[in-house]
Design an enzyme around this catalytic site. Structure first.
Site, short mmCIF file in Angstrom:
data_model
loop_
_atom_site.label_atom_id
_atom_site.label_comp_id
_atom_site.label_asym_id
_atom_site.label_seq_id
_atom_site.Cartn_x
_atom_site.Cartn_y
_atom_site.Cartn_z
N ASP A 74 59.03 22.98 -45.32
CA ASP A 74 60.14 22.74 -46.19
C ASP A 74 61.34 23.77 -45.90
O ASP A 74 62.50 23.71 -46.16
CB ASP A 74 59.56 22.70 -47.65
CG ASP A 74 58.77 23.92 -48.05
OD1 ASP A 74 58.30 24.76 -47.13
OD2 ASP A 74 58.48 23.93 -49.37
N GLY B 58 55.74 17.79 -51.04
CA GLY B 58 55.84 19.30 -51.59
C GLY B 58 54.44 19.86 -52.12
O GLY B 58 53.51 19.15 -51.85
N ASN B 59 54.40 20.92 -52.87
CA ASN B 59 53.20 21.17 -53.50
C ASN B 59 52.70 20.51 -54.55
O ASN B 59 51.39 20.55 -54.92
CB ASN B 59 53.49 22.94 -53.98
CG ASN B 59 53.99 23.62 -52.81
OD1 ASN B 59 53.28 24.13 -51.80
ND2 ASN B 59 55.20 23.81 -52.76
#
Ligand SMILES: Nc1ncnc2c1ncn2[C@@H]1O[C@H](COP(=O)(O)OP(=O)(O)OP(=O)(O)O)[C@@H](O)[C@H]1O
Ligand SMILES: CC(C)(CO)[C@@H](O)C(=O)NCCC(=O)O
Ligand SMILES: [K+]
Length: 264
Positions: free
Chosen positions: A110, A8-9
Protein backbone atom coordinates in the site's frame (compact mmCIF):
# COMPACT_ATOMS: atom_id res chain seq x y z
CA UNK A 1 -12.60 -3.43 -17.50
CA UNK A 2 -10.31 -3.99 -14.53
CA UNK A 3 -11.45 -4.61 -10.98
CA UNK A 4 -9.12 -3.19 -8.34
CA UNK A 5 -9.04 -4.25 -4.69
CA UNK A 6 -7.30 -2.41 -1.87
CA UNK A 7 -7.15 -4.92 0.96
CA UNK A 8 -6.18 -2.77 3.93
CA UNK A 9 -5.64 -3.68 7.54
CA UNK A 10 -9.32 -3.31 8.38
CA UNK A 11 -11.31 -2.91 5.21
CA UNK A 12 -11.38 -4.00 1.60
CA UNK A 13 -12.13 -1.17 -0.81
CA UNK A 14 -12.84 -1.59 -4.52
CA UNK A 15 -12.72 0.39 -7.72
CA UNK A 16 -12.94 -0.32 -11.42
CA UNK A 17 -10.94 1.15 -14.27
CA UNK A 18 -12.29 1.36 -17.80
CA UNK A 19 -10.57 1.31 -21.21
CA UNK A 20 -9.47 4.92 -20.81
CA UNK A 21 -7.99 4.07 -17.40
CA UNK A 22 -10.52 6.18 -15.54
CA UNK A 23 -10.98 5.02 -11.96
CA UNK A 24 -14.42 4.68 -10.46
CA UNK A 25 -14.69 3.69 -6.80
CA UNK A 26 -17.28 1.01 -6.03
CA UNK A 27 -19.64 1.36 -3.14
CA UNK A 28 -18.44 -1.75 -1.31
CA UNK A 29 -16.48 -1.59 1.89
CA UNK A 30 -15.88 -4.99 3.41
CA UNK A 31 -14.63 -5.35 6.93
CA UNK A 32 -12.36 -8.39 7.03
CA UNK A 33 -11.49 -8.34 10.71
CA UNK A 34 -14.33 -10.33 12.24
CA UNK A 35 -15.08 -13.58 10.47
CA UNK A 36 -13.77 -12.80 7.00
CA UNK A 37 -15.28 -14.92 4.29
CA UNK A 38 -13.62 -14.59 0.89
CA UNK A 39 -16.58 -16.12 -0.91
CA UNK A 40 -18.98 -13.57 0.55
CA UNK A 41 -16.53 -10.87 -0.39
CA UNK A 42 -16.44 -11.90 -4.07
CA UNK A 43 -20.20 -12.34 -4.05
CA UNK A 44 -20.66 -8.82 -2.65
CA UNK A 45 -18.42 -7.37 -5.33
CA UNK A 46 -20.16 -9.33 -8.09
CA UNK A 47 -23.53 -8.11 -6.92
CA UNK A 48 -22.28 -4.55 -6.79
CA UNK A 49 -21.01 -4.83 -10.39
CA UNK A 50 -24.34 -6.31 -11.50
CA UNK A 51 -26.48 -3.73 -9.73
CA UNK A 52 -24.46 -0.96 -11.37
CA UNK A 53 -24.51 -2.76 -14.76
CA UNK A 54 -20.73 -2.61 -14.98
CA UNK A 55 -20.05 -5.95 -16.63
CA UNK A 56 -17.36 -8.40 -15.58
CA UNK A 57 -13.65 -7.63 -15.23
CA UNK A 58 -10.99 -9.22 -17.42
CA UNK A 59 -8.28 -8.48 -14.87
CA UNK A 60 -8.46 -8.23 -11.09
CA UNK A 61 -5.65 -6.23 -9.47
CA UNK A 62 -5.07 -6.67 -5.74
CA UNK A 63 -3.10 -4.55 -3.28
CA UNK A 64 -3.00 -6.44 -0.02
CA UNK A 65 -1.23 -5.93 3.30
CA UNK A 66 -2.66 -9.12 4.82
CA UNK A 67 -1.21 -12.25 3.19
CA UNK A 68 -3.79 -14.57 4.79
CA UNK A 69 -6.60 -12.54 3.24
CA UNK A 70 -4.86 -12.48 -0.16
CA UNK A 71 -4.57 -16.24 -0.06
CA UNK A 72 -8.24 -16.73 0.73
CA UNK A 73 -9.24 -14.28 -2.01
CA UNK A 74 -7.00 -15.91 -4.62
CA UNK A 75 -8.26 -19.39 -3.73
CA UNK A 76 -11.91 -18.53 -4.26
CA UNK A 77 -11.73 -15.89 -7.02
CA UNK A 78 -12.16 -18.42 -9.84
CA UNK A 79 -15.58 -19.44 -8.51
CA UNK A 80 -16.91 -15.93 -9.12
CA UNK A 81 -14.80 -14.40 -11.88
CA UNK A 82 -12.95 -15.67 -14.92
CA UNK A 83 -10.52 -12.79 -14.70
CA UNK A 84 -6.75 -12.96 -14.58
CA UNK A 85 -5.35 -12.03 -11.15
CA UNK A 86 -2.60 -9.49 -10.60
CA UNK A 87 -1.15 -9.31 -7.08
CA UNK A 88 0.86 -6.10 -6.74
CA UNK A 89 4.29 -6.37 -5.10
CA UNK A 90 6.58 -3.78 -3.61
CA UNK A 91 9.52 -3.22 -5.91
CA UNK A 92 13.09 -1.99 -5.57
CA UNK A 93 12.33 0.67 -8.18
CA UNK A 94 9.78 1.72 -10.77
CA UNK A 95 10.90 4.20 -13.42
CA UNK A 96 12.57 6.94 -11.35
CA UNK A 97 11.12 5.93 -7.99
CA UNK A 98 13.72 4.13 -5.87
CA UNK A 99 12.79 2.28 -2.70
CA UNK A 100 15.09 2.89 0.29
CA UNK A 101 14.35 -0.53 1.78
CA UNK A 102 17.21 -3.02 1.36
CA UNK A 103 14.54 -5.73 1.30
CA UNK A 104 11.70 -4.07 -0.67
CA UNK A 105 9.41 -7.04 -0.13
CA UNK A 106 9.15 -6.15 3.57
CA UNK A 107 7.52 -2.81 2.78
CA UNK A 108 3.71 -2.86 2.68
CA UNK A 109 2.58 -2.68 -0.93
CA UNK A 110 0.00 0.00 0.00
CA UNK A 111 2.85 2.38 0.83
CA UNK A 112 4.68 1.59 -2.39
CA UNK A 113 1.62 2.01 -4.61
CA UNK A 114 0.63 5.27 -2.92
CA UNK A 115 4.15 6.64 -3.49
CA UNK A 116 4.11 5.44 -7.08
CA UNK A 117 0.90 7.39 -7.70
CA UNK A 118 1.80 10.51 -5.71
CA UNK A 119 5.21 10.87 -7.40
CA UNK A 120 4.04 9.64 -10.85
CA UNK A 121 6.73 7.02 -10.94
CA UNK A 122 9.30 9.18 -9.17
CA UNK A 123 8.91 12.14 -11.53
CA UNK A 124 7.84 14.41 -8.73
CA UNK A 125 8.96 14.80 -5.13
CA UNK A 126 6.19 14.09 -2.62
CA UNK A 127 5.33 13.18 0.93
CA UNK A 128 2.54 10.60 1.33
CA UNK A 129 0.47 10.32 4.50
CA UNK A 130 -1.87 7.33 4.76
CA UNK A 131 -4.25 7.84 7.67
CA UNK A 132 -5.78 4.39 8.15
CA UNK A 133 -5.59 1.65 10.74
CA UNK A 134 -1.91 2.52 10.87
CA UNK A 135 -0.66 5.95 9.91
CA UNK A 136 2.28 5.90 7.55
CA UNK A 137 4.36 8.78 6.23
CA UNK A 138 6.74 8.33 3.30
CA UNK A 139 9.06 10.87 1.75
CA UNK A 140 10.32 10.88 -1.82
CA UNK A 141 12.90 13.48 -2.87
CA UNK A 142 13.05 15.06 -6.29
CA UNK A 143 14.87 12.61 -8.52
CA UNK A 144 12.72 9.81 -7.09
CA UNK A 145 14.78 8.58 -4.14
CA UNK A 146 12.61 7.32 -1.27
CA UNK A 147 14.13 8.95 1.81
CA UNK A 148 12.30 6.58 4.15
CA UNK A 149 9.17 6.73 6.24
CA UNK A 150 7.34 6.20 9.49
CA UNK A 151 4.76 3.70 10.72
CA UNK A 152 2.68 4.65 13.75
CA UNK A 153 -0.67 3.52 15.13
CA UNK A 154 -3.68 5.18 13.47
CA UNK A 155 -6.00 7.43 15.47
CA UNK A 156 -8.43 4.70 16.56
CA UNK A 157 -5.61 2.38 17.55
CA UNK A 158 -3.85 5.06 19.58
CA UNK A 159 -7.08 5.75 21.34
CA UNK A 160 -7.91 2.14 22.05
CA UNK A 161 -4.40 1.52 23.45
CA UNK A 162 -4.94 4.40 25.88
CA UNK A 163 -8.48 3.46 26.86
CA UNK A 164 -7.81 -0.22 27.30
CA UNK A 165 -4.89 0.43 29.65
CA UNK A 166 -6.60 2.96 31.92
CA UNK A 167 -9.77 2.84 34.02
CA UNK A 168 -11.00 6.42 34.20
CA UNK A 169 -9.99 7.73 30.83
CA UNK A 170 -12.78 7.86 28.24
CA UNK A 171 -13.33 9.60 24.96
CA UNK A 172 -16.94 9.29 23.85
CA UNK A 173 -17.98 7.51 20.72
CA UNK A 174 -16.69 9.47 17.80
CA UNK A 175 -13.65 11.38 16.74
CA UNK A 176 -15.56 14.46 15.67
CA UNK A 177 -13.65 17.51 16.92
CA UNK A 178 -10.18 18.20 15.72
CA UNK A 179 -9.16 20.83 18.28
CA UNK A 180 -5.57 21.01 19.38
CA UNK A 181 -6.09 23.35 22.36
CA UNK A 182 -5.69 22.09 25.96
CA UNK A 183 -8.77 20.11 27.10
CA UNK A 184 -10.64 20.89 30.31
CA UNK A 185 -12.47 17.61 30.77
CA UNK A 186 -11.44 14.00 30.22
CA UNK A 187 -12.94 13.65 26.77
CA UNK A 188 -11.44 16.90 25.49
CA UNK A 189 -8.05 16.07 27.03
CA UNK A 190 -8.04 12.72 25.25
CA UNK A 191 -9.35 13.84 21.86
CA UNK A 192 -7.46 17.11 21.66
CA UNK A 193 -4.34 15.25 22.77
CA UNK A 194 -4.85 12.66 20.06
CA UNK A 195 -5.13 15.31 17.37
CA UNK A 196 -2.44 17.60 18.81
CA UNK A 197 -0.03 14.67 18.71
CA UNK A 198 -0.87 13.53 15.17
CA UNK A 199 -0.88 17.07 13.81
CA UNK A 200 2.41 17.98 15.50
CA UNK A 201 4.00 14.91 13.95
CA UNK A 202 2.67 15.75 10.50
CA UNK A 203 3.70 19.41 10.75
CA UNK A 204 7.16 18.37 11.86
CA UNK A 205 7.43 16.14 8.80
CA UNK A 206 6.11 18.92 6.55
CA UNK A 207 8.92 21.10 7.86
CA UNK A 208 11.45 18.34 7.23
CA UNK A 209 10.02 17.60 3.78
CA UNK A 210 10.33 21.28 2.81
CA UNK A 211 13.96 21.24 3.93
CA UNK A 212 14.45 18.38 1.44
CA UNK A 213 12.83 20.30 -1.40
CA UNK A 214 9.50 18.40 -1.21
CA UNK A 215 6.58 20.78 -1.73
CA UNK A 216 3.67 18.34 -2.30
CA UNK A 217 1.93 16.31 0.39
CA UNK A 218 -0.72 13.72 -0.43
CA UNK A 219 -3.15 12.50 2.22
CA UNK A 220 -5.11 9.29 1.80
CA UNK A 221 -7.04 6.80 4.01
CA UNK A 222 -10.15 6.89 6.15
CA UNK A 223 -8.98 9.64 8.52
CA UNK A 224 -7.31 11.87 5.93
CA UNK A 225 -9.94 14.58 6.01
CA UNK A 226 -9.89 14.86 9.81
CA UNK A 227 -6.16 15.56 9.76
CA UNK A 228 -5.81 17.65 6.63
CA UNK A 229 -8.46 20.16 7.69
CA UNK A 230 -6.84 21.43 10.90
CA UNK A 231 -3.42 21.47 9.22
CA UNK A 232 -4.82 23.64 6.43
CA UNK A 233 -6.52 25.92 8.98
CA UNK A 234 -3.30 26.39 10.93
CA UNK A 235 -1.48 27.14 7.70
CA UNK A 236 1.98 27.04 9.29
CA UNK A 237 3.70 26.01 6.07
CA UNK A 238 2.03 27.73 3.11
CA UNK A 239 4.86 26.57 0.82
CA UNK A 240 3.61 22.99 1.16
CA UNK A 241 0.71 21.98 -1.11
CA UNK A 242 -1.71 19.78 0.88
CA UNK A 243 -3.67 17.38 -1.34
CA UNK A 244 -6.27 14.75 -0.53
CA UNK A 245 -6.73 11.73 -2.79
CA UNK A 246 -8.60 8.65 -1.63
CA UNK A 247 -7.76 6.81 -4.86
CA UNK A 248 -3.98 6.95 -4.48
CA UNK A 249 -3.55 3.21 -3.86
CA UNK A 250 -5.88 2.38 -6.77
CA UNK A 251 -3.92 4.70 -9.07
CA UNK A 252 -0.67 3.00 -8.07
CA UNK A 253 -2.28 -0.40 -8.49
CA UNK A 254 -3.39 0.49 -11.99
CA UNK A 255 0.17 1.56 -12.85
CA UNK A 256 1.53 -1.70 -11.46
CA UNK A 257 -1.03 -3.64 -13.47
CA UNK A 258 -0.17 -1.80 -16.68
CA UNK A 259 3.52 -2.50 -16.13
CA UNK A 260 2.77 -6.19 -15.74
CA UNK A 261 0.74 -6.20 -18.97
CA UNK A 262 3.67 -4.75 -20.89
CA UNK A 263 5.81 -7.74 -19.94
CA UNK A 264 3.43 -10.18 -21.61
N1 LIG B 1 -16.95 2.42 5.05
C1 LIG B 1 -16.23 3.49 5.38
N2 LIG B 1 -16.19 4.55 4.59
C2 LIG B 1 -15.46 5.63 4.92
N3 LIG B 1 -14.75 5.74 6.02
C3 LIG B 1 -14.73 4.71 6.84
C4 LIG B 1 -15.46 3.52 6.57
N4 LIG B 1 -15.21 2.64 7.55
C5 LIG B 1 -14.39 3.28 8.39
N5 LIG B 1 -14.12 4.51 7.99
C6 LIG B 1 -13.32 5.54 8.65
O1 LIG B 1 -11.99 5.45 8.22
C7 LIG B 1 -11.16 5.53 9.35
C8 LIG B 1 -9.83 4.88 9.07
O2 LIG B 1 -10.08 3.58 9.01
P1 LIG B 1 -9.69 2.57 7.96
O3 LIG B 1 -8.60 1.86 8.60
O4 LIG B 1 -10.91 1.81 7.61
O5 LIG B 1 -9.15 3.40 6.72
P2 LIG B 1 -8.16 2.84 5.69
O6 LIG B 1 -6.98 3.67 5.57
O7 LIG B 1 -8.93 2.75 4.44
O8 LIG B 1 -7.81 1.43 6.30
P3 LIG B 1 -6.76 0.33 6.01
O9 LIG B 1 -5.64 0.55 6.95
O10 LIG B 1 -7.57 -0.85 6.32
O11 LIG B 1 -6.37 0.45 4.59
C9 LIG B 1 -11.97 4.84 10.40
O12 LIG B 1 -11.63 5.32 11.63
C10 LIG B 1 -13.36 5.29 10.11
O13 LIG B 1 -13.65 6.51 10.75
C1 LIG C 1 2.33 -0.28 7.73
C2 LIG C 1 1.08 -0.91 7.13
C3 LIG C 1 0.37 -1.72 8.18
C4 LIG C 1 0.18 0.24 6.66
O1 LIG C 1 -0.99 -0.25 6.08
C5 LIG C 1 1.43 -1.80 5.90
O2 LIG C 1 2.07 -1.04 4.94
C6 LIG C 1 2.31 -2.96 6.30
O3 LIG C 1 1.85 -3.95 6.76
N1 LIG C 1 3.65 -2.80 6.08
C7 LIG C 1 4.66 -3.79 6.38
C8 LIG C 1 5.81 -3.18 7.10
C9 LIG C 1 6.52 -2.07 6.35
O4 LIG C 1 5.94 -1.40 5.49
O5 LIG C 1 7.73 -1.85 6.64
K1 LIG D 1 -4.34 1.90 4.03
Amino acid sequence: MNLLLDVGNSRIKCAISNESDNLVPLNVSINHRDGFNAENCWLNIRQCLEVNQLGLPSIIGISCVRPSVTEALVDSAKCYFEAELHIAKTQKYHKQLINSYAVPDTMGVDRWLAMLAATRGGEQAAMVIDCGTAMTIDLVASGGQHLGGYIVAGLENQLSALLSNTERVFAGDNLTDTLVTPGQNTQACVLNGLYAQAIAFIEQQIQFALSQGITETWFTGGNAQKLIQPIKMRSLYPEMALNHNDLLIFEGLLTSLQEDRKKI
